[in-house]
Design a protein around this motif. Structure first.
Motif, PDB file in Angstrom:
ATOM      1  N   SER A 195      37.584  36.819  38.073  1.00 36.94           N
ATOM      2  CA  SER A 195      36.310  37.548  38.148  1.00 36.94           C
ATOM      3  C   SER A 195      36.198  38.529  36.976  1.00 36.94           C
ATOM      4  CB  SER A 195      36.195  38.264  39.492  1.00 36.94           C
ATOM      5  OG  SER A 195      36.342  37.333  40.555  1.00 36.94           O
ATOM      6  N   THR A 239      37.657  37.016  45.926  1.00 32.81           N
ATOM      7  CA  THR A 239      36.636  35.974  45.833  1.00 32.81           C
ATOM      8  C   THR A 239      36.925  34.902  46.884  1.00 32.81           C
ATOM      9  OG1 THR A 239      36.574  36.438  43.471  1.00 32.81           O
ATOM     10  CG2 THR A 239      35.460  34.440  44.192  1.00 32.81           C
ATOM     11  N   ASP A 244      32.759  31.225  39.610  1.00 34.21           N
ATOM     12  CA  ASP A 244      33.934  31.995  40.025  1.00 34.21           C
ATOM     13  C   ASP A 244      34.435  31.408  41.347  1.00 34.21           C
ATOM     14  OD1 ASP A 244      35.865  33.957  40.056  1.00 34.21           O
ATOM     15  OD2 ASP A 244      34.517  35.564  40.736  1.00 34.21           O
TER      16      ASP A 244
HETATM   17 MG    MG Z   1      37.919  36.942  42.009  1.00 31.48          MG
END
Ligand code: MG
Ligand code: GTP
Length: 208
Positions: A37, A59, A75
């Protein structure tokens, strides 16, 4: 190429819920906390675009970002995060695998590897899976600012040496620092090259 616009589009739990695959797409993958990220934020020069955290496992979905109205950056959750339940890990792995195997517009997968460490089995195993699935990838050695340049370069070299034991062709790799913006120009230049190739291939199909 520079990033003029970078927009968050959607977070999807599975590949069939992702945006229409009508633009070239580049996914960022790697172990939890490796800096996926952060690298996306560094590339787009937008520190709040992708959510980052000190705690691994931040994430959790497939996140699409539209760049310059031209291509997607994605992502993904990390692999090999020991602290989530086995069930959650299995769900994430299935999501990642489904996405990578089925996403038609995926041009390459940037596999992030922590430049502070010697070659790790988990990363080499992940590349093996990409090979089995026939997916194109590139390596990105992250967090280069956390050790000396020499040390980061040494670990990148060692990783590539380990790859040579099983790979005939070694894809292009990058060394990055999200803090110092190292590698940004190189990755964006590479994406531009690939975007151009995709456009060229598309126009050849249209002409035939
Ligand atoms: Mg991440
Ligand atoms: P998950 O989403 O949890 O899988 O993690 P991730 O791979 O997206 O990592 P993230 O970008 O959230 O970064 C994890 C931690 O590493 C954060 O504390 C970042 O600030 C830090 N970090 C990421 N990249 C760099 C870098 O290049 N240099 C330094 N010094 N820290 C970094």
């Amino acid at each position: 190429m520079d990033v003029v616009t970078a927009k968050y589009v959607i977070s999807s739990p599975s590949v069939d819920l992702c945006p229409k695959p009508d633009k070239p797409e580049y996914a960022f993958i790697g172990r939890s906390n490796v800096g996926k990220s952060s690298l996306i934020n560094m590339i787009t020069k937008n520190s709040s675009l992708a959510k980052t955290s000190n705690t691994p496992g931040k994430t959790q979905l497939i996140n699409h970002f539209l760049i310059n109205n031209e291509f997607y950056i994605v992502d993904l959750p990390g692999y090999g995060f020991a602290k989530v339940s086995q069930n959650t890990r299995a769900v994430w792995e299935k999501m990642i695998e489904g996405y990578i195997k089925e996403r038609k517009s995926l041009v390459t997968v940037f596999v992030l590897i922590d430049s502070r460490h010697e070659p790790q089995k988990l990363d080499l195993e992940f590349l093996r899976k990409l090979g089995d699935w026939g997916v194109a990838f590139n390596m990105v050695f992250t967090k280069a600012d956390k050790s000396t340049q020499r040390e980061a370069a040494k670990h990148a070299r060692q990783f590539i040496e380990a790859m040579k034991l099983e790979w005939e062709f070694i894809p292009r790799s990058f060394i990055t620092s999200a803090v110092k913006f190292h590698g940004r120009k190189e990755i964006l230049g590479y994406i531009k090259e690939l975007n151009d190739q995709v456009a060229e291939a598309g126009s050849q199909i249209a002409d035939s």
